[in-house]
Write an enzyme that holds these catalytic residues in place. Structure first.
Site, mmCIF file in Angstrom:
data_model
loop_
_atom_site.group_PDB
_atom_site.id
_atom_site.type_symbol
_atom_site.label_atom_id
_atom_site.label_comp_id
_atom_site.label_asym_id
_atom_site.label_seq_id
_atom_site.Cartn_x
_atom_site.Cartn_y
_atom_site.Cartn_z
ATOM 1 N N GLU A 210 51.350 32.690 32.590
ATOM 2 C CA GLU A 210 51.021 34.083 32.349
ATOM 3 C C GLU A 210 52.271 34.928 32.558
ATOM 4 O O GLU A 210 53.109 34.620 33.406
ATOM 5 C CB GLU A 210 49.914 34.560 33.298
ATOM 6 C CG GLU A 210 48.577 33.907 33.034
ATOM 7 C CD GLU A 210 47.422 34.547 33.786
ATOM 8 O OE1 GLU A 210 47.599 35.634 34.393
ATOM 9 O OE2 GLU A 210 46.326 33.956 33.743
ATOM 10 N N HIS B 108 49.338 41.702 31.130
ATOM 11 C CA HIS B 108 49.540 40.292 31.439
ATOM 12 C C HIS B 108 48.914 39.458 30.332
ATOM 13 O O HIS B 108 48.229 39.988 29.456
ATOM 14 C CB HIS B 108 48.995 39.927 32.827
ATOM 15 C CG HIS B 108 47.522 39.809 32.927
ATOM 16 N ND1 HIS B 108 46.688 40.907 33.031
ATOM 17 C CD2 HIS B 108 46.713 38.728 32.951
ATOM 18 C CE1 HIS B 108 45.439 40.502 33.125
ATOM 19 N NE2 HIS B 108 45.412 39.174 33.069
ATOM 20 N N HIS C 68 46.860 35.824 28.953
ATOM 21 C CA HIS C 68 45.957 34.701 29.184
ATOM 22 C C HIS C 68 46.363 33.633 28.163
ATOM 23 O O HIS C 68 45.877 33.657 27.037
ATOM 24 C CB HIS C 68 44.499 35.100 28.977
ATOM 25 C CG HIS C 68 43.929 35.965 30.048
ATOM 26 N ND1 HIS C 68 42.681 36.540 29.945
ATOM 27 C CD2 HIS C 68 44.406 36.330 31.259
ATOM 28 C CE1 HIS C 68 42.424 37.234 31.033
ATOM 29 N NE2 HIS C 68 43.459 37.132 31.843
ATOM 30 N N ASP D 186 41.016 38.903 37.730
ATOM 31 C CA ASP D 186 41.591 40.193 37.330
ATOM 32 C C ASP D 186 40.787 41.337 37.939
ATOM 33 O O ASP D 186 41.350 42.304 38.460
ATOM 34 C CB ASP D 186 41.592 40.341 35.803
ATOM 35 C CG ASP D 186 42.516 39.359 35.099
ATOM 36 O OD1 ASP D 186 43.464 38.862 35.728
ATOM 37 O OD2 ASP D 186 42.273 39.101 33.904
#
Length: 137
Positions: free
Chosen positions: A24, A82, A84, A95
């Site tokens: 990530e 961010h 995935h 999260d």
């Protein structure tokens, strides 16, 4: 709620996600924050999580340095992004548990499937609400 994001910023975030896979990636978004937030700058951060393939974290000293740069430039923290690499576009349970900036946007890039998807959610202190992403000039 709308997150205004230029095409170059959107493309750079997706490229960062692709380049960092299978881990990530993470970064901070700066600009003007409100019901309609506009991203003026983005700051890449190093993912300092112990398991970067499934988590993201910005080291406290690195986050402080980025926040100081944003403040010095006269901008607000709009939010964070961010990726995935193998997961869904929606925020994960982790999260949600770790979100800490009410009123800010959390942009997620999912690399699952053929094309990268990008979505944004506004943290409301107890839950995420999906927001529109408007690609602007």
């Amino acid at each position: 709620m709308v997150l205004e994001l230029s095409e170059p910023h959107r493309d750079a975030i997706v490229e960062h996600a692709r380049g960092g896979a299978p881990e990530e990636v993470v970064g901070v978004l700066a600009g003007t924050n409100g019901e309609t937030s506009r991203v003026e700058r983005r700051y890449r951060a190093v993912n300092a999580a112990e398991t970067p393939e499934t988590r993201y974290e910005i080291a406290p000293e690195a986050e402080l340095a980025i926040l100081e740069r944003i403040d010095d430039a006269g901008f607000d923290v709009v939010g964070f992004y961010h990726s995935h690499p193998r997961g869904p576009l929606e925020p994960s349970a982790t999260d949600t548990r770790l979100a800490a900036w009410p009123g800010r946007s959390y942009v997620i890039v999912s690399l699952a499937g053929e094309d990268a998807g990008i979505g944004s959610w506004r943290w409301r202190g107890e839950r995420f609400e999906r927001e529109s992403v408007s690609v602007v000039e």
